[in-house]
Design a protein around this motif. Structure first.
Motif, PDB file in Angstrom:
ATOM      1  N   GLN A 228      15.756 -49.900 -69.518  1.00 44.69           N
ATOM      2  CA  GLN A 228      16.578 -48.875 -70.164  1.00 44.69           C
ATOM      3  C   GLN A 228      16.277 -47.473 -69.624  1.00 44.69           C
ATOM      4  N   GLU A 229      15.724 -47.413 -68.412  1.00 48.93           N
ATOM      5  CA  GLU A 229      15.446 -46.118 -67.757  1.00 48.93           C
ATOM      6  C   GLU A 229      14.740 -45.182 -68.742  1.00 48.93           C
TER       7      GLU A 229
ATOM      8  N   THR B 212      17.331 -43.146 -71.277  1.00 49.77           N
ATOM      9  CA  THR B 212      18.325 -42.420 -70.469  1.00 49.77           C
ATOM     10  C   THR B 212      19.379 -43.356 -69.874  1.00 49.77           C
ATOM     11  N   GLU B 213      19.318 -44.633 -70.246  1.00 51.81           N
ATOM     12  CA  GLU B 213      20.278 -45.611 -69.720  1.00 51.81           C
ATOM     13  C   GLU B 213      21.663 -45.416 -70.340  1.00 51.81           C
ATOM     14  N   ILE B 214      21.707 -44.996 -71.599  1.00 47.17           N
ATOM     15  CA  ILE B 214      22.978 -44.841 -72.301  1.00 47.17           C
ATOM     16  C   ILE B 214      23.745 -43.668 -71.684  1.00 47.17           C
ATOM     17  N   LYS B 215      24.922 -43.945 -71.162  1.00 38.54           N
ATOM     18  CA  LYS B 215      25.688 -42.928 -70.448  1.00 38.54           C
ATOM     19  C   LYS B 215      26.666 -42.217 -71.384  1.00 38.54           C
ATOM     20  N   LYS B 216      26.692 -40.927 -71.266  1.00 37.63           N
ATOM     21  CA  LYS B 216      27.586 -40.143 -72.113  1.00 37.63           C
ATOM     22  C   LYS B 216      29.054 -40.418 -71.800  1.00 37.63           C
ATOM     23  N   SER B 217      29.337 -40.855 -70.566  1.00 39.07           N
ATOM     24  CA  SER B 217      30.712 -41.191 -70.209  1.00 39.07           C
ATOM     25  C   SER B 217      31.214 -42.414 -70.978  1.00 39.07           C
ATOM     26  N   VAL B 218      30.282 -43.286 -71.352  1.00 37.31           N
ATOM     27  CA  VAL B 218      30.630 -44.479 -72.129  1.00 37.31           C
ATOM     28  C   VAL B 218      30.602 -44.171 -73.621  1.00 37.31           C
TER      29      VAL B 218
ATOM     30  N   ARG C 295      18.955 -40.767 -78.366  1.00 35.09           N
ATOM     31  CA  ARG C 295      18.227 -41.489 -77.328  1.00 35.09           C
ATOM     32  C   ARG C 295      16.750 -41.722 -77.680  1.00 35.09           C
TER      33      ARG C 295
END
Length: 295
Positions: free
Chosen positions: A108-109, A141-147, A156
């Protein structure tokens, strides 16, 4: 006449001088020695769980940890070795009683900051346990704001508080108990049998676990370590499991090389405590090892 008298007196006092010297040496020998018990563990971690060992003041550690994929696929991915999750960690001993670390994991970075601090140390003829506090904060930091356009920075974050209680029973056997509270600002969705998320997610953000682990030294330079952390309030429909790990520590020239098997791919606390997906009974076991360099 006076000279003879002095010689006789000196000769007569020799035994007293000898006794006085013996008494002085005896007092030196009985000066109170250090009553603290040597650390229960040789490495900073048992396997997944933090141990009660701290870095010495001024010591700087660089740790490269690898955790591979499940063994069950066999030669398709060379028993998981084709898919490695790596963690790079820096550890520093600020005081003899205080250690800090910073790490970055491929899982999950995740970036992770933590502090470990000794509260009480086991004594030879006194307090029977070593008690150490541990606190960490992790950033996914894996969760992308674009998604997820509504994602905020605080979503986070996850936090861990542990009390590590260990006892060194002998030169061979050490055990530890680790009551744990952890909080995930964003918990993973739970899915039903059709693959649809159960809404609202029934898993509490605040979660509890009780870690337990130990070390048994079989030889001069090697030991077998094991730890397990049952989750205490996991939702019954969750796909996640309790992390169980077993490994071997090899002491080489003052350093410890760790090899282990575990059902958890994550190496930071909220990852392996709350998001271990592997099952030992299905062969969902990962091989891993830690390389440690002390400066």
């Amino acid at each position: 006449m006076n000279l003879k008298f002095l010689k006789v007196l000196a000769f007569a006092m020799l035994p007293l001088y000898g006794f006085s010297q013996d008494d002085l040496l005896s007092e030196i020998d009985t000066v109170k020695t250090d009553s603290k018990v040597e650390s229960a563990f040789k490495s900073l971690k048992i396997v997944n769980l933090e141990s009660t060992k701290l870095a010495a003041k001024g010591d700087f550690y660089f740790i490269v940890a690898h955790r591979f994929s499940y063994l069950k696929k066999g030669f398709d991915d060379f028993f998981g070795l084709d898919d490695a999750n790596t963690q790079l960690k820096f550890v520093y001993g600020i005081k003899e009683w205080l250690t800090i670390h910073a790490s970055r994991s491929g899982f999950q970075e995740t970036y992770d900051l933590a502090a470990k601090y000794r509260l009480v140390q086991q004594e030879k003829e006194g307090f029977p346990f070593t008690i150490v506090g541990f606190n960490s904060i992790a950033i996914n930091t894996e969760i992308k704001k674009s998604v997820y356009p509504n994602m905020k920075f605080e979503n986070r974050l996850s936090y861990v508080t542990q009390v590590l209680v260990s006892r060194r029973f002998s030169d061979k056997l050490s055990l530890e108990l680790a009551p744990t509270y952890f909080h995930e600002n964003t918990v993973r969705d739970i899915y039903d049998a059709s693959g649809n998320p159960i809404l609202p997610n029934p898993q509490d953000n605040s979660q509890f676990a009780i870690g337990m682990g130990g070390r048994y030294k079989f030889g001069k330079r090697w030991s077998v370590n094991m730890d397990y952390a049952p989750h205490l309030n996991r939702d019954s429909r969750s796909v996640y499991k309790n992390p169980l790990s077993i490994g071997v520590d090899l002491e080489t020239g003052g350093h410890v090389f760790q090899m282990h098997f575990t059902n958890s791919r994550a190496m930071h606390e909220t990852g392996f405590l709350g998001q271990t997906a592997g099952r030992w009974d299905k062969g969902e076991i990962c091989f891993g090892f830690n390389l440690v360099r002390v400066f």
